[in-house]
Design a protein around this motif. Structure first.
Motif, PDB file in Angstrom:
ATOM      1  N   TYR A 767       0.835  -1.012   0.052  1.00 56.44           N
ATOM      2  CA  TYR A 767       0.021  -0.011   0.046  1.00 56.44           C
ATOM      3  C   TYR A 767       0.878   1.199  -0.200  1.00 56.44           C
ATOM      4  O   TYR A 767       1.890   1.452   0.646  1.00 56.44           O
ATOM      5  CB  TYR A 767      -0.985   0.139   1.146  1.00 56.44           C
ATOM      6  CG  TYR A 767      -2.181  -0.969   1.151  1.00 56.44           C
ATOM      7  CD1 TYR A 767      -3.331  -0.802   0.759  1.00 56.44           C
ATOM      8  CD2 TYR A 767      -1.859  -2.319   1.506  1.00 56.44           C
ATOM      9  CE1 TYR A 767      -3.969  -1.578   0.606  1.00 56.44           C
ATOM     10  CE2 TYR A 767      -2.852  -2.986   1.672  1.00 56.44           C
ATOM     11  CZ  TYR A 767      -4.232  -2.783   1.026  1.00 56.44           C
ATOM     12  OH  TYR A 767      -4.852  -3.853   1.081  1.00 56.44           O
ATOM     13  N   TRP A 769       0.722   5.507   0.378  1.00 53.72           N
ATOM     14  CA  TRP A 769      -0.072   6.543   0.943  1.00 53.72           C
ATOM     15  C   TRP A 769      -0.064   7.687  -0.106  1.00 53.72           C
ATOM     16  O   TRP A 769       0.703   8.133  -0.814  1.00 53.72           O
ATOM     17  CB  TRP A 769       0.485   7.353   2.032  1.00 53.72           C
ATOM     18  CG  TRP A 769       0.214   6.512   3.553  1.00 53.72           C
ATOM     19  CD1 TRP A 769       1.042   5.452   3.896  1.00 53.72           C
ATOM     20  CD2 TRP A 769      -0.782   6.488   4.220  1.00 53.72           C
ATOM     21  NE1 TRP A 769       0.660   4.815   4.948  1.00 53.72           N
ATOM     22  CE2 TRP A 769      -0.525   5.379   5.030  1.00 53.72           C
ATOM     23  CE3 TRP A 769      -2.165   7.006   4.116  1.00 53.72           C
ATOM     24  CZ2 TRP A 769      -1.587   5.103   6.102  1.00 53.72           C
ATOM     25  CZ3 TRP A 769      -2.956   6.734   4.993  1.00 53.72           C
ATOM     26  CH2 TRP A 769      -2.623   5.760   6.055  1.00 53.72           C
ATOM     27  N   VAL A 770      -1.404   8.162  -0.690  1.00 55.55           N
ATOM     28  CA  VAL A 770      -1.568   9.154  -1.617  1.00 55.55           C
ATOM     29  C   VAL A 770      -2.391  10.279  -1.086  1.00 55.55           C
ATOM     30  O   VAL A 770      -2.394  11.351  -1.829  1.00 55.55           O
ATOM     31  CB  VAL A 770      -2.435   8.467  -2.534  1.00 55.55           C
ATOM     32  CG1 VAL A 770      -1.623   7.500  -3.188  1.00 55.55           C
ATOM     33  CG2 VAL A 770      -3.823   8.145  -2.248  1.00 55.55           C
ATOM     34  N   GLN A 774      -5.497   8.662   3.001  1.00 54.40           N
ATOM     35  CA  GLN A 774      -5.832   7.568   1.887  1.00 54.40           C
ATOM     36  C   GLN A 774      -4.726   6.760   1.546  1.00 54.40           C
ATOM     37  O   GLN A 774      -3.646   7.569   1.261  1.00 54.40           O
ATOM     38  CB  GLN A 774      -6.632   8.382   0.870  1.00 54.40           C
ATOM     39  CG  GLN A 774      -7.018   7.349   0.027  1.00 54.40           C
ATOM     40  CD  GLN A 774      -7.540   7.971  -1.403  1.00 54.40           C
ATOM     41  OE1 GLN A 774      -7.792   9.272  -1.265  1.00 54.40           O
ATOM     42  NE2 GLN A 774      -7.921   7.411  -2.428  1.00 54.40           N
ATOM     43  N   ARG A 775      -4.919   5.586   1.413  1.00 48.94           N
ATOM     44  CA  ARG A 775      -3.509   4.857   0.761  1.00 48.94           C
ATOM     45  C   ARG A 775      -4.283   3.893  -0.205  1.00 48.94           C
ATOM     46  O   ARG A 775      -5.559   3.434  -0.287  1.00 48.94           O
ATOM     47  CB  ARG A 775      -2.843   4.103   1.806  1.00 48.94           C
ATOM     48  CG  ARG A 775      -3.768   3.049   2.560  1.00 48.94           C
ATOM     49  CD  ARG A 775      -2.896   2.146   3.671  1.00 48.94           C
ATOM     50  NE  ARG A 775      -3.638   1.035   3.963  1.00 48.94           N
ATOM     51  CZ  ARG A 775      -3.211   0.031   4.743  1.00 48.94           C
ATOM     52  NH1 ARG A 775      -1.716   0.047   4.804  1.00 48.94           N
ATOM     53  NH2 ARG A 775      -3.873  -0.910   5.001  1.00 48.94           N
ATOM     54  N   ASN A 776      -3.484   3.519  -1.288  1.00 49.20           N
ATOM     55  CA  ASN A 776      -3.945   2.686  -2.354  1.00 49.20           C
ATOM     56  C   ASN A 776      -3.170   1.634  -2.302  1.00 49.20           C
ATOM     57  O   ASN A 776      -1.773   1.618  -1.970  1.00 49.20           O
ATOM     58  CB  ASN A 776      -3.688   3.597  -3.706  1.00 49.20           C
ATOM     59  CG  ASN A 776      -4.840   4.456  -3.891  1.00 49.20           C
ATOM     60  OD1 ASN A 776      -5.714   4.729  -2.964  1.00 49.20           O
ATOM     61  ND2 ASN A 776      -4.641   5.550  -4.961  1.00 49.20           N
ATOM     62  N   ARG A 777      -3.693   0.370  -2.728  1.00 52.50           N
ATOM     63  CA  ARG A 777      -3.115  -0.860  -2.990  1.00 52.50           C
ATOM     64  C   ARG A 777      -2.319  -0.962  -4.344  1.00 52.50           C
ATOM     65  O   ARG A 777      -2.852  -0.638  -5.347  1.00 52.50           O
ATOM     66  CB  ARG A 777      -4.168  -2.140  -2.854  1.00 52.50           C
ATOM     67  CG  ARG A 777      -3.516  -3.521  -2.928  1.00 52.50           C
ATOM     68  CD  ARG A 777      -4.521  -4.367  -2.594  1.00 52.50           C
ATOM     69  NE  ARG A 777      -4.131  -5.879  -2.662  1.00 52.50           N
ATOM     70  CZ  ARG A 777      -4.278  -6.700  -3.582  1.00 52.50           C
ATOM     71  NH1 ARG A 777      -4.859  -6.045  -4.932  1.00 52.50           N
ATOM     72  NH2 ARG A 777      -3.870  -7.823  -3.541  1.00 52.50           N
ATOM     73  N   VAL A 778      -0.912  -0.984  -4.395  1.00 49.93           N
ATOM     74  CA  VAL A 778      -0.301  -0.888  -5.657  1.00 49.93           C
ATOM     75  C   VAL A 778       0.430  -2.157  -5.971  1.00 49.93           C
ATOM     76  O   VAL A 778       1.169  -2.087  -6.920  1.00 49.93           O
ATOM     77  CB  VAL A 778       0.715   0.346  -5.387  1.00 49.93           C
ATOM     78  CG1 VAL A 778       0.054   1.582  -5.423  1.00 49.93           C
ATOM     79  CG2 VAL A 778       1.702   0.008  -4.322  1.00 49.93           C
TER      80      VAL A 778
END
Length: 793
Positions: A767, A769-770, A774-778
């Motif tokens: 993950y 952090w954006v 909020q964080r995105n699974r990358v």
């Protein structure tokens, strides 16, 4: 392997890592002659580098490209084609002809295997000009093929000079992949800086610079440097080359040593050379070369590797011109009195008048200043660095005597066990606890019933006897062992060493009926409980050799509520790691073993990088789960009472998701852990460790520390220093998992069971952090499972 080889206490090791020091001259165009080579070796070096091609070849390639440009201009003018129409992809480019005897001074010889061949630093595989990139690729293929023909075993190739150009690095990686196919036996060594420190690059101009291909200005040295870009390029190169076992790294050491995290990142990579340029050295008060304390620490750290890197000193002399002059001086058979006097005075002014190069003399000094090998660096233990082993299955297999002997060579483990047993016996008296031999009238019988389950060749039995003698405790001792071969050894040892004081029972501990104390009617199968149960069933992950299942089968014999299990508890711990060497090793096994990436390996992890940082609430090593013994309520005991003892470990039932009766579900576990990674990187798997509390005091209010053993890197020196019985466990990933800066790794792991076997399942999510919240699974690994190679119950 003998005990003395494995046991650090058996023999002092005062030796230190050896420095192999080579010389590289960036201005050298020709291979040294035999006389020049001898001169270099006489100045203290162990080896030298040798250019594959010479200046004649360089000029031939430059002229070839100039001629191509002229022909192209002429062709376009003849056809009236304007500059905007010149990009015709079908126009043929220049082709570099094969080498001639004028293009190289390297030939097959008796010393070729000892030379480190060096590819031309003037080629530019990353060039934005497609023709120069093509020429460079052709030159590289010609050079590595010829060096391989001559018998060279090591070929150094200068790395890309810039990292930000993703296209260029990709082209470079593609060219290296092709070069690997050109050579059948030689290793390719990519020469890269630790980070892009200004002035650390090759000094020779590339073809792109000669022909003014680059129009952008050079990087501004006053701006902050991203110190991980060089590693990014290396990661791209070795990924494209699929972690080839013939691809290595030569690392340029900068003037300013970077942060520890980057040092450890490079430490985990396949280092072949450390190169140190003249400008990296400092002058001491006497004007002689030296290195900073930070440089010394870095070199000493890297030299502890099993395959320690060789050192190459760059541009520190003797240069080609100096070698020619030295040879001419040597050729003067009878110097004049004036010449001899000058030479003598010059030598007297030198503290180092042995003919040894000053830089080499300093490096030899550093070699002598290294700390000696420690107790954990015996030759045998060093040989185990990063060597994959399949975990033992002591329930399914009978161990050999040599395996037992290796385990018995660890005094630390048995010292800790003895301390735990002695403390338990002493506190039993202090607390006046009832014993298994007690009666209603006299529950405090001073004689204790002690059982050692899984006795092997008897080391724990000997420690129980010693603990009883040191505490003045009267005991009746039972030793259980299922291995019929080891049982013969126990019978003999009982007569020779224990004076037949031990009651030996050949049985699987899970099927034992219990002890029949002295004075009881053995024919009536009269048994009693056990006061202290001692076992050494722990594996590298604590429970991976089925200690919970084994103790489930015997814990019904522990006297309640006062009986003691040693060990009392154990915890499993995880940490994500980068270990390219192990990934490459496992990759090579997939052809013969399709399950290679689903096996948890026991391995003495050494050349690795712990990618996670120590963050609040998220330590680098995190606990996965815990087992405590004895278990107060056991599902397997319930089944044993209802259906008979054998059911709980031999007969699968029905009704659970795995088609089992669920008798072992209480030993299933699951964890979900979050690790914080401030710098970008890649992981190849999970490192597993364990800690165990052998005994903790039962005296209320006591501040006495529990007796523990641990293999956690940050705890082993505190709890069981120099213990060698267990190496860590490694859970590999089938594909390397890249993560960006300031990422979080979510690790999920399960301990699964179907009542007949136990296995692990694991996966990792990435993950990024954006935003503040909020964080995105990358990124994510696939689910791995060791079910096909599970531990049999």
């Amino acid at each position: 392997m003998s005990i003395s080889e494995f046991n650090p206490a058996s023999d002092p090791y005062e030796s230190r890592p050896t420095y192999y020091i080579g010389q590289h001259d960036s201005n050298r165009w020709d291979v040294l002659t035999d006389d020049q080579y001898t001169q270099v070796l006489s100045s203290g070096f162990n080896f030298v580098t040798a250019p594959i091609t010479n200046q004649h070849f360089y000029q031939r390639v430059v002229d070839l490209y100039k001629s191509f440009l002229q022909e192209q201009e002429q062709w376009l003018e003849e056809r009236g084609i304007t500059a905007g129409q010149r990009a015709n992809p079908s126009m043929p480019g220049p082709v570099v002809p094969t080498l001639t005897d004028e293009d190289t001074s390297m030939y097959p010889s008796h010393i070729i295997g000892s030379l480190i061949t060096y590819s031309s630093p003037w080629i530019d595989l990353c060039s934005p000009n497609p023709h120069i990139a093509s020429i460079s690729r052709q030159v590289l293929n010609l050079e590595v093929a010829y060096a391989n023909f001559c018998g060279a075993r090591t070929i150094v190739i200068p790395g890309p000079r810039q990292d930000q150009d993703g296209r260029g690095v990709a082209m470079y990686a593609r060219a290296i992949q092709e070069a690997l196919q050109q050579v059948s036996r030689a290793n390719l060594i990519i020469h890269l800086p630790m980070y892009r420190e200004p002035g650390l690059e090759e000094k020779v101009e590339t073809l792109s610079h000669v022909f003014n291909v680059y129009t952008t200005a050079e990087p501004d040295s006053s701006k902050d440097i991203d110190i991980y870009t060089s590693w990014d390029s290396w990661h791209t190169i070795r990924t494209v080359c699929e972690y080839s076992s013939r691809l290595f790294l030569a690392l340029r050491i900068p003037r300013r040593i970077p942060e520890k995290a980057l040092q450890e990142r490079w430490f985990s990579e396949p280092l072949h050379f450390l190169t140190i340029g003249q400008t990296t050295f400092q002058s001491n008060r006497s004007g002689y070369p030296s290195l900073s304390k930070h440089h010394q620490d870095l070199i000493n750290r890297y030299m502890r590797l099993k395959n320690s890197p060789w050192l190459i000193l760059t541009d520190v002399g003797p240069s080609t011109e100096e070698l020619v002059r030295l040879f001419k001086q040597k050729a003067i058979e009878y110097p004049t009195i004036k010449e001899a006097s000058k030479a003598l005075q010059k030598e007297k002014r030198k503290p180092n008048n042995t003919g040894i190069n000053d830089h080499v003399a300093y490096m030899k000094h550093l070699e002598r200043q290294q700390l000696p090998y420690t107790a954990m660096e015996t030759p045998a233990l060093v040989s185990f660095q990063d060597w994959l082993q399949s975990p033992l299955q002591p329930l399914a297999d009978n161990l050999e005597s040599a395996t037992y002997e290796v385990f018995e060579g660890d005094p630390v483990k048995y010292d800790q066990y003895e301390a735990a047993i002695a403390e338990a016996m002493a506190e039993w008296k202090t607390l006046k606890k009832p014993s298994a031999l007690g009666t209603a009238e006299n529950p405090y019988n001073p004689e204790l019933i002690v059982a050692v389950a899984g006795a092997g060749r008897g080391p724990l039995v000997s420690r129980v006897i010693r603990a009883a003698e040191s505490t003045g405790t009267s005991i009746q001792l039972w030793a259980l062992e299922k291995n019929q071969n080891a049982f013969v050894y126990l019978l003999n040892k009982n007569k020779r060493e224990w004076n037949s004081r031990v009651t030996l029972v050949k049985t699987d501990m899970r099927g034992w009926a219990g002890p029949t104390p002295k004075g009881y009617d053995s024919s009536a199968n009269t048994t009693c409980k056990v006061d202290i149960l001692v076992t050494e069933l722990l594996g590298s992950f604590g429970d991976n050799e089925l200690s919970p299942e084994c103790l489930d089968g015997i814990q019904s014999h522990i006297a309640r509520p006062y009986g003691i299990s040693i060990p009392h508890s154990y915890t499993a711990h995880l940490s994500p790691i980068s270990t390219p060497r192990l990934f490459a090793d496992i990759s090579s096994r997939v052809v013969s073993d399709p399950n290679a990436f689903d096996i948890p390996y026991v391995v003495r992890l050494f050349q690795l990088d712990f990618v996670a940082a120590k963050a609040p609430g998220h330590p680098r090593f995190q606990q996965a789960w815990e087992f405590i013994h004895p278990v107060e309520v056991s599902r397997s005991d319930d089944f044993a009472e209802r259906f008979g003892k054998a059911v709980k470990y031999t007969t699968p039932g029905g009704g659970s998701m795995y088609g089992s009766g669920g008798t072992n579900e209480h030993n299933a576990r699951h964890c979900h852990l979050t690790f914080v990674c401030p710098t970008r990187g890649v992981i190849h798997g999970l490192a597993g460790y364990f800690e165990s509390v052998l005994y903790k005091t039962e005296v209320d209010g006591s501040e006495k520390e529990p007796v523990e053993i641990s293999i956690l890197p940050d705890q082993i020196d505190k709890k069981s220093k120099d213990m060698i019985s267990w190496f860590p466990i490694f859970f590999p990933l089938k594909k390397p998992l890249y993560f960006p800066q300031d990422a979080e790794l979510e690790v999920s792991m399960w301990r699964q069971t179907d009542d007949t076997k136990v296995w692990y399942e694991w996966m990792v999510d990435v993950y990024a952090w954006v935003g503040p919240k909020q964080r995105n699974r990358v990124g994510a690994s696939e689910m791995h499972s060791s079910r096909k190679v599970a531990c049999l119950m």
